[in-house]
Design a protein around this motif. Structure first.
Motif, PDB file in Angstrom:
ATOM      1  N   LYS A   1       0.860  -1.188   0.000  1.00  0.00           N
ATOM      2  CA  LYS A   1       0.000   0.000   0.000  1.00  0.00           C
ATOM      3  C   LYS A   1       0.894   1.235   0.000  1.00  0.00           C
ATOM      4  O   LYS A   1       1.739   1.422   0.872  1.00  0.00           O
ATOM      5  CB  LYS A   1      -0.881  -0.008   1.252  1.00  0.00           C
ATOM      6  N   TYR A   2       0.715   2.068  -1.023  1.00  0.00           N
ATOM      7  CA  TYR A   2       1.467   3.318  -1.145  1.00  0.00           C
ATOM      8  C   TYR A   2       0.511   4.480  -0.970  1.00  0.00           C
ATOM      9  O   TYR A   2      -0.593   4.491  -1.535  1.00  0.00           O
ATOM     10  CB  TYR A   2       2.133   3.394  -2.516  1.00  0.00           C
ATOM     11  N   ILE A   3       0.918   5.471  -0.180  1.00  0.00           N
ATOM     12  CA  ILE A   3       0.133   6.694   0.010  1.00  0.00           C
ATOM     13  C   ILE A   3       0.972   7.869  -0.457  1.00  0.00           C
ATOM     14  O   ILE A   3       2.079   8.105   0.042  1.00  0.00           O
ATOM     15  CB  ILE A   3      -0.288   6.887   1.476  1.00  0.00           C
ATOM     16  N   GLN A   4       0.438   8.595  -1.412  1.00  0.00           N
ATOM     17  CA  GLN A   4       1.150   9.730  -1.990  1.00  0.00           C
ATOM     18  C   GLN A   4       1.312  10.845  -0.959  1.00  0.00           C
ATOM     19  O   GLN A   4       0.422  11.115  -0.156  1.00  0.00           O
ATOM     20  CB  GLN A   4       0.364  10.254  -3.193  1.00  0.00           C
ATOM     21  N   ALA A   5       2.457  11.491  -0.991  1.00  0.00           N
ATOM     22  CA  ALA A   5       2.673  12.651  -0.128  1.00  0.00           C
ATOM     23  C   ALA A   5       1.683  13.754  -0.499  1.00  0.00           C
ATOM     24  O   ALA A   5       1.466  14.023  -1.676  1.00  0.00           O
ATOM     25  CB  ALA A   5       4.103  13.148  -0.258  1.00  0.00           C
ATOM     26  N   ARG A   6       1.125  14.374   0.496  1.00  0.00           N
ATOM     27  CA  ARG A   6       0.148  15.433   0.274  1.00  0.00           C
ATOM     28  C   ARG A   6       0.831  16.785   0.411  1.00  0.00           C
ATOM     29  O   ARG A   6       1.601  17.018   1.353  1.00  0.00           O
ATOM     30  CB  ARG A   6      -0.994  15.307   1.284  1.00  0.00           C
ATOM     31  N   LYS A   7       0.531  17.676  -0.509  1.00  0.00           N
ATOM     32  CA  LYS A   7       1.069  19.025  -0.420  1.00  0.00           C
ATOM     33  C   LYS A   7       0.314  19.789   0.661  1.00  0.00           C
ATOM     34  O   LYS A   7      -0.909  19.842   0.659  1.00  0.00           O
ATOM     35  CB  LYS A   7       0.945  19.735  -1.764  1.00  0.00           C
ATOM     36  N   GLY A   8       1.073  20.396   1.579  1.00  0.00           N
ATOM     37  CA  GLY A   8       0.424  21.120   2.666  1.00  0.00           C
ATOM     38  C   GLY A   8      -0.058  20.181   3.757  1.00  0.00           C
ATOM     39  O   GLY A   8       0.138  18.965   3.709  1.00  0.00           O
TER      40      GLY A   8
ATOM     41  N   ASN B   1       3.440  -2.730   4.082  1.00  0.00           N
ATOM     42  CA  ASN B   1       3.223  -4.109   3.694  1.00  0.00           C
ATOM     43  C   ASN B   1       2.063  -4.638   4.526  1.00  0.00           C
ATOM     44  O   ASN B   1       2.219  -4.969   5.710  1.00  0.00           O
ATOM     45  CB  ASN B   1       4.478  -4.943   3.943  1.00  0.00           C
ATOM     46  N   LEU B   2       0.893  -4.693   3.926  1.00  0.00           N
ATOM     47  CA  LEU B   2      -0.316  -5.030   4.674  1.00  0.00           C
ATOM     48  C   LEU B   2      -0.331  -6.476   5.159  1.00  0.00           C
ATOM     49  O   LEU B   2      -1.039  -6.794   6.116  1.00  0.00           O
ATOM     50  CB  LEU B   2      -1.550  -4.757   3.816  1.00  0.00           C
ATOM     51  N   GLU B   3       0.444  -7.316   4.521  1.00  0.00           N
ATOM     52  CA  GLU B   3       0.487  -8.701   4.961  1.00  0.00           C
ATOM     53  C   GLU B   3       1.086  -8.808   6.358  1.00  0.00           C
ATOM     54  O   GLU B   3       0.648  -9.624   7.180  1.00  0.00           O
ATOM     55  CB  GLU B   3       1.302  -9.540   3.973  1.00  0.00           C
TER      56      GLU B   3
END
Length: 511
Positions: free
Chosen positions: A440-447, A471-473
């Motif tokens: 699972k990848y979460i994009q960096a949020r601006k601000g 790694n969700l496993e």
């Protein structure tokens, strides 16, 4: 030492489902039962405590219970948009709408109900809509156009937005039900109208105290978002929702029992304001939220009993799921937090409604079709955006260029025939996440992340100004950020995400 790039294939399993389900020659009925704000852990089969859901559990015991199936977004309007269009919510700029918003889905846009109409189905939507109505100059006292009819529904009976927004009236076939023509309805989300009392001015009239956002027009002892005047004879009573909505659904099924039908039954439960009927008050240990879960489960039972009574249960594919993750504190003082006890609405996952973490979109999901789908549990990675293409496969419809652009035909997985789901799956919630197998990848949020999610709702948002990789496993709760350990994987998943966000698909990718 440099880390070795891990294998990112999707390992999933299906237990109990037979290998080669045989589809009937005739087209089956299709019923989507869509709960609201129901978390993965809010049903008995997924570990609910303090409330019983025997009807939903019965579906799971006889159907396929999915452990990694998702709505497309962690809020309601975007998920409903994706469900009906087979398109990611960001493509339609879908966001949570006010009660007087224009129709979000364009009448010329391809939709699931219109596709099923073209395949010989009679179609209906009953329940919560929250996709906008009209063209921006909405007059609630006349026929409302465009609406569900213009995007493919033959019959509609709607809660126009949600229960916490005005106008507090039902709309049937695009006209307000029970409206006195001499008592015109007016709605305004910006300026107070000389109509009903407000929660701010008259808190003594309230059944439940509300936050400032929900403290406008009072109807049935509950204050709402927005201002309304007129339409007194047409006002709903929240406690009657379960009976009215299920009766409309049952009537539609009975009237169309001799031809293929599609029913999209969108419950209001367990969205706020939670005002369960007295029949269900006290049936859980969690107060109104738990009682609303029990009430919703009863409604599911009513639908299945009607199918059985009509002899349609083996001719009907039933899909049960929810629009986004759970929330306890969402504007009304109904003791959802105080009475939670040992219950875990999100199950083993972290986050909830509004959150990019897994609990925001990982939904309780069950597919039930006696005689065709056998009992089992599936860990296939799936998204509701794929219902469109998968149901098109079921009814023999060939997707056209531009139709359902993000939907993948995964009927075999939905029926429990295969464990192969999506290779890559997008998640939306005020930022973007990407699933690739167990990664699972979460994009960096601006601000900064919206503070109201964590501070106001008490929900971990999962948003940060740096990239995250889990790694969700090994880390179901998304606590151990591995982004620095696997920079190549982060880069690859970010590139995959950017490709999805940047592309303007001309045709369905699954064709």
């Amino acid at each position: 030492m440099r880390k070795v790039l891990p294998f990112i294939g999707c390992f999933v399993s299906v237990s109990g489902a037979f290998a080669q389900p045989l589809l009937p020659a005739e087209k089956p009925n299709i019923v989507i039962v869509y709960a609201d704000d129901l978390g993965y852990g809010d049903i008995g089969v997924n570990g609910a405590q303090g409330v019983k859901t025997p009807n939903i559990d019965r579906l799971a015991s006889a159907g396929v219970n999915f452990t990694d199936a998702h709505c497309s977004s962690a809020t309601c309007t975007p998920s409903r948009y994706s469900l009906l269009t087979g398109s990611y919510a960001f493509r339609g700029q879908a966001a949570v709408l006010p009660g007087d918003a224009p129709l979000l889905i364009r009448p010329e846009q391809a939709t699931l109900p219109r596709m099923l109409q073209a395949s010989g189905y009679t179609t209906a939507v009953v329940g919560k809509w929250h996709l906008g109505l009209g063209n921006g100059k909405l007059d609630w006292n006349k026929e409302i156009k465009p609406g569900p009819r213009e995007i493919g529904f033959d019959y509609s009976f709607l809660i126009p937005a949600t229960g916490d927004r005005v106008p507090c009236v039902f709309v049937e076939n695009q006209r307000v039900v029970g409206l006195d023509p001499t008592d015109s309805i007016r709605v305004n989300y910006r300026v107070k109208l000389d109509g009903y009392p407000t929660g701010t001015e008259h808190p003594e009239l309230l059944k439940q105290a509300a936050d400032p956002q929900h403290n406008n027009t009072i109807v049935n002892g509950l204050s709402r978002i927005g201002f309304m005047s007129g339409g007194e004879q047409a006002l709903w009573k929240d406690e009657e929702f379960p009976f009215i909505l299920t009766e409309k659904a049952k009537t539609f099924m009975e009237e169309n029992q001799h031809k293929p039908f599609f029913l999209y039954l969108a419950f209001h439960d367990i969205h706020v304001p939670r005002a369960p009927n007295e029949q269900f008050v006290g049936t859980s240990s969690m107060g109104p939220r738990g009682d609303a879960i029990a009430q919703m489960d009863w409604c599911v039972g009513q639908v299945i009993e009607q199918l059985e009574r009509l002899g349609l249960d083996e001719k009907t594919l039933v899909i049960f799921s929810s629009d986004n993750g759970p929330v306890l504190n969402d504007g009304y003082a109904d003791q959802a937090v105080e009475l939670l006890g040992d219950h875990q609405p999100s199950g083993p996952f972290r986050g909830g409604k509004y959150s990019i973490l897994e609990a925001g979109t990982r939904m309780p999901t069950i597919v039930y079709w006696p005689g065709t789908v056998q009992a089992g549990t599936s860990s296939a990675l799936l998204s509701q955006v794929d219902w469109y293409a998968s149901l098109a496969d079921l009814v023999g419809h060939q997707l056209q260029p531009g139709e359902a652009p993000d939907s993948q035909p995964l009927l075999q997985a939905w029926l429990g025939k295969t464990s192969a789901g999506r290779d890559v799956m997008l998640e939306e919630a005020y930022t973007y996440g990407l699933r690739q197998g167990s990664w699972k990848y979460i994009q960096a949020r601006k601000g900064e992340a919206p503070r109201w999610i964590e501070q106001g709702k008490g929900i971990a948002s999962g948003m940060a100004n740096y990239p995250q990789l889990y790694n969700l496993e090994a880390d179901t709760a998304e606590q151990n950020n591995l982004a620095e350990s696997y920079p190549e994987l982060v880069q690859q998943m970010q590139q995959t995400l950017e490709k999805i966000l940047d592309e303007r698909p001309a045709e369905n990718p699954g064709k």
